[in-house]
Design an enzyme around this catalytic site. Structure first.
Site, mmCIF file in Angstrom:
data_model
loop_
_atom_site.group_PDB
_atom_site.id
_atom_site.type_symbol
_atom_site.label_atom_id
_atom_site.label_comp_id
_atom_site.label_asym_id
_atom_site.label_seq_id
_atom_site.Cartn_x
_atom_site.Cartn_y
_atom_site.Cartn_z
ATOM 1 N N GLU A 64 0.802 -1.222 0.000
ATOM 2 C CA GLU A 64 0.000 0.000 0.000
ATOM 3 C C GLU A 64 0.837 1.276 0.000
ATOM 4 O O GLU A 64 0.454 2.276 -0.600
ATOM 5 C CB GLU A 64 -0.943 0.015 1.209
ATOM 6 C CG GLU A 64 -2.031 -1.037 1.183
ATOM 7 C CD GLU A 64 -3.085 -0.770 0.116
ATOM 8 O OE1 GLU A 64 -3.188 0.382 -0.362
ATOM 9 O OE2 GLU A 64 -3.791 -1.719 -0.251
ATOM 10 N N SER A 98 -50.393 -13.489 46.920
ATOM 11 C CA SER A 98 -49.872 -13.683 48.284
ATOM 12 C C SER A 98 -48.366 -13.487 48.401
ATOM 13 O O SER A 98 -47.840 -13.539 49.520
ATOM 14 C CB SER A 98 -50.245 -15.082 48.780
ATOM 15 O OG SER A 98 -51.646 -15.182 48.962
#
Length: 688
Positions: free
Chosen positions: A94, A365
């Site tokens: 690159e 409950s």
């Protein structure tokens, strides 16, 4: 003789002077412009290096459980965590002069311009790594001169403010490697199933070739092209002195195994849990949506993947596939509040509504332990007696009469203890306690326990008629399990940004909000739902699952016409589940009513099977007394049942049970009681 100047020569000199002057002006303007650009770039300072990255979510043991679902896979890694061969391969192909130029390779630029002129269109690029990184950070990928000028300016800013290592690291973490893999870590994971630091030379050369054309040189679908480019890159590495020809030949001939899967995929591990985490990132920690989705965060959660798997499996195996019953389930460590498992519904794909944290349902409950804790605070004890019988409550303030009913309309028609009332879930006893304390007491107690939903000051509140969330009830029970220490449901322990900086760290509270002695006494009372010694006019409510338990649990079940609950705990784990219909339909089948209890006990037993058996720690100032459950008095040898019951010292019963003493033994017990009283008087006189 007079010399005559040639007009042509004179004109040429003037043109030359003007040309030199113009050239000087252009040169001056150019220098000033360049200087201005450089000064402006320096004034702007370093550009931010943040890029869109996937946010990752981890369980309590560091296992990856999910990530943001924007589609692209981006994971930032330090340059030190990238294989050296990959770095060398990238630079070779690159930007060979990366370390010597200042952002621009002028020789390559001239060559590219000539190629473009020859073709009469833009056909060749000469971008350096710095330029490509600038493009990845800030710009679009269109090939226009405007974009090139902007790219050059960003390149200047990068080169002026960051060193080569930082630029190369940024480039390798942002470049497109195809197949939605951005950055070398995502690419390495996708193509080879390994970390970027573990790449071989052959793999490095293969990956370094992809960015030139991700759709052309990807080894998936275009392996021959990828292989050819790999060889080109290996030769460039030889030419640049990074490897030998022998190493290049060996790498070129090496057979590579292409995986082609994102290991960090959008998983379905605890999806309801993950939704809650994302909601808390926004509402509690204050992060915006973009940061949550694309900020590259590392979110460390409290999820226990093993417990989560157990919960999901137990729910799936217990509830019949064709049933429309839904679930909301939560488990947490009562000592920390860390939520270890959460199920918000049976099928996330069908409904993302989270019934564990969003649904508000009547607890039935399961509210009673909070009521009886308040009663203990007001002087009640486990042996406080009230009559269990059909009762209609009438009020002087114009309210309608209220007649609560026990399950199956069964009553003792006699006095029973509070401990037995809780174990049998006697509704009359609960309403009497509630009205005796005052209807506002339970409302305040619920807030003390962390219940955030609205509680109505009505007689039926003692039977759980005001809606609550599963997560809040599990947290409330955790306060009892840990001895009264304040906890809150915790899903996130730490959040880091993409650079590893901690932006959030959970800090646990240290306050005690319940009396440890009363919390312990309540724990012991709640073990009664599994203890057949407390059987009375009906069996204890946990009798159907008591045979499945292998350790001491404290808990409470609850039910209404439309809701079924079970919540319980040990010192190291609290879990709670609600089952019912989303539309509030009545639960009619007996099998449907048992789902909650069966899921709860199977989850607890499976989750704790490898854990040590722990019991609740008895605080100082609490004593244990053998009690006859029927009379609520101290049990004697003649009592058929004796259950160890706990009291704050000084509040325990002093009378012995006389319901089961034979007449021939009555005189002995009276004498023993008389002797104990005399001994007490002797100790009193001695003290004086």
């Amino acid at each position: 003789m007079e010399t005559m100047t040639n007009p042509k020569i004179k004109k040429s000199k003037r043109f030359l002077r003007l040309s030199l002057f113009a050239l000087l002006i252009v040169l001056t303007i150019t220098i000033i412009s360049i200087a201005g650009i450089l000064i402006y770039a320096k004034i702007l300072g370093p550009p931010p290096l943040s890029v869109p990255q996937s946010t990752l979510y981890y369980s309590n043991d560091g296992t990856l459980i999910g990530e943001s679902s924007n589609g692209d896979k981006r994971y930032w890694v330090d340059l030190d965590d990238v294989a050296g061969d990959l770095i060398h391969a990238t630079i070779s192909i690159e930007d060979q002069n990366f370390y010597s130029h200042h952002g621009f390779d002028y020789k390559r630029i001239v060559g590219a311009v000539l190629a473009d002129i020859k073709a009469m269109e833009k056909v060749q690029g000469a971008s350096t790594i710095s330029q490509q990184y600038a493009r990845n950070l800030f710009l679009t990928l269109d090939k226009t001169w405007k974009r090139k000028i902007s790219e050059a300016f960003y390149t200047l800013r990068l080169e002026m403010n960051y060193d080569k290592k930082e630029i190369l690291e940024g480039y390798l973490n942002t470049i497109n490697y195809g197949n939605k893999a951005y950055g070398i870590e995502a690419a390495s994971q996708f193509y080879f199933g390994k970390k970027a630091k573990d790449l071989s030379l052959a793999e490095s050369a293969m990956l370094a070739g992809i960015p030139k054309g991700p759709n052309i040189y990807s080894p998936i679908g275009h392996f021959d092209r990828a292989k050819l480019r790999q060889k080109i890159i290996l030769q460039s590495m030889v030419q640049n002195g990074y490897i030998t020809q022998k190493e290049a030949d060996k790498a070129a001939s090496k057979k590579l195994k292409i995986i082609g899967e994102h290991s960090y995929s959008q998983t379905q591990v605890a999806p309801y849990f993950q939704d809650t985490v994302k909601h808390l990132l926004k509402t509690k920690i204050g992060l915006d949506d973009r940061t949550i989705d694309l900020g590259g965060l590392r979110v460390y959660t409290t999820l226990n993947t093993e417990q989560q798997e157990i919960a999901e499996k137990v729910i799936d195996e217990t509830i019949s596939e064709d049933s429309k019953i839904q679930v909301g389930f939560t488990a947490m460590d009562p000592n920390t509040g860390f939520v270890s498992a959460l199920v918000g519904g049976r099928k996330y794909e069908a409904s993302q509504f989270n019934r564990a944290v969003q649904a508000i349902r009547q607890p039935g409950s399961t509210i009673k332990p909070l009521l009886y804790y308040a009663a203990l605070e007001k002087g009640f004890t486990p042996t406080t007696m009230m009559k269990s019988e059909p009762t209609t409550f009438r009020f002087d303030d114009g309210r309608k009469d209220y007649t609560p009913h026990n399950f199956n309309s069964k009553y003792a028609n006699d006095e029973i203890t509070m401990a037995q009332a809780l174990a049998l879930s006697d509704n009359v006893f609960a309403v009497k306690t509630h009205l005796f304390l005052g209807e506002d007491v339970l409302v305040q107690t619920a807030k003390q326990f962390g219940i955030e939903t609205k509680m109505s000051k009505v007689p039926s509140l003692a039977l759980g008629t005001s809606g609550v969330r599963v997560i809040d009830m599990v947290n409330a029970y955790s306060l009892l399990a840990n001895g009264g220490k304040q906890v809150e449901p915790v899903f996130i322990t730490r959040v880091e940004d993409y650079q590893g900086k901690v932006i959030y760290q959970y800090e646990p509270p240290s306050e005690h909000i319940l009396d440890p002695k009363l919390a312990f006494i309540m724990d012991q009372m709640m073990t009664g739902m599994f203890d057949k010694k407390l059987n009375g006019y009906s069996s204890v409510t946990g009798s159907t699952i008591a045979s499945q338990i292998t350790r001491q649990y404290a808990g409470k079940s609850g039910s209404t016409d439309t809701d079924s609950w079970m919540i319980g705990f040990t010192p190291q784990l609290t879990a709670g589940i609600w089952t019912g219909y989303d539309q509030g339909n009545q639960i009619t089948l007996n099998a449907d009513k048992l789902y909650a209890k069966n899921i709860w006990v199977r989850f607890m037993e499976k989750s704790l099977e490898d854990q040590p058996i722990k019991t609740f720690k008895q605080p100082k100032g609490v004593i244990a007394v053998p009690i006859d459950p029927e009379s609520g008095k101290i049990a004697t040898d003649d009592c058929p049942v004796s259950r160890l019951t706990y009291f704050i010292e000084g509040t325990e019963p002093t009378d012995y049970c006389d319901k089961h003493i034979n007449e021939e033994n009555l005189w002995k017990h009276d004498k023993r009681h008389e002797k104990e009283n005399k001994n007490w008087l002797k100790r009193l006189f001695k003290w004086f």
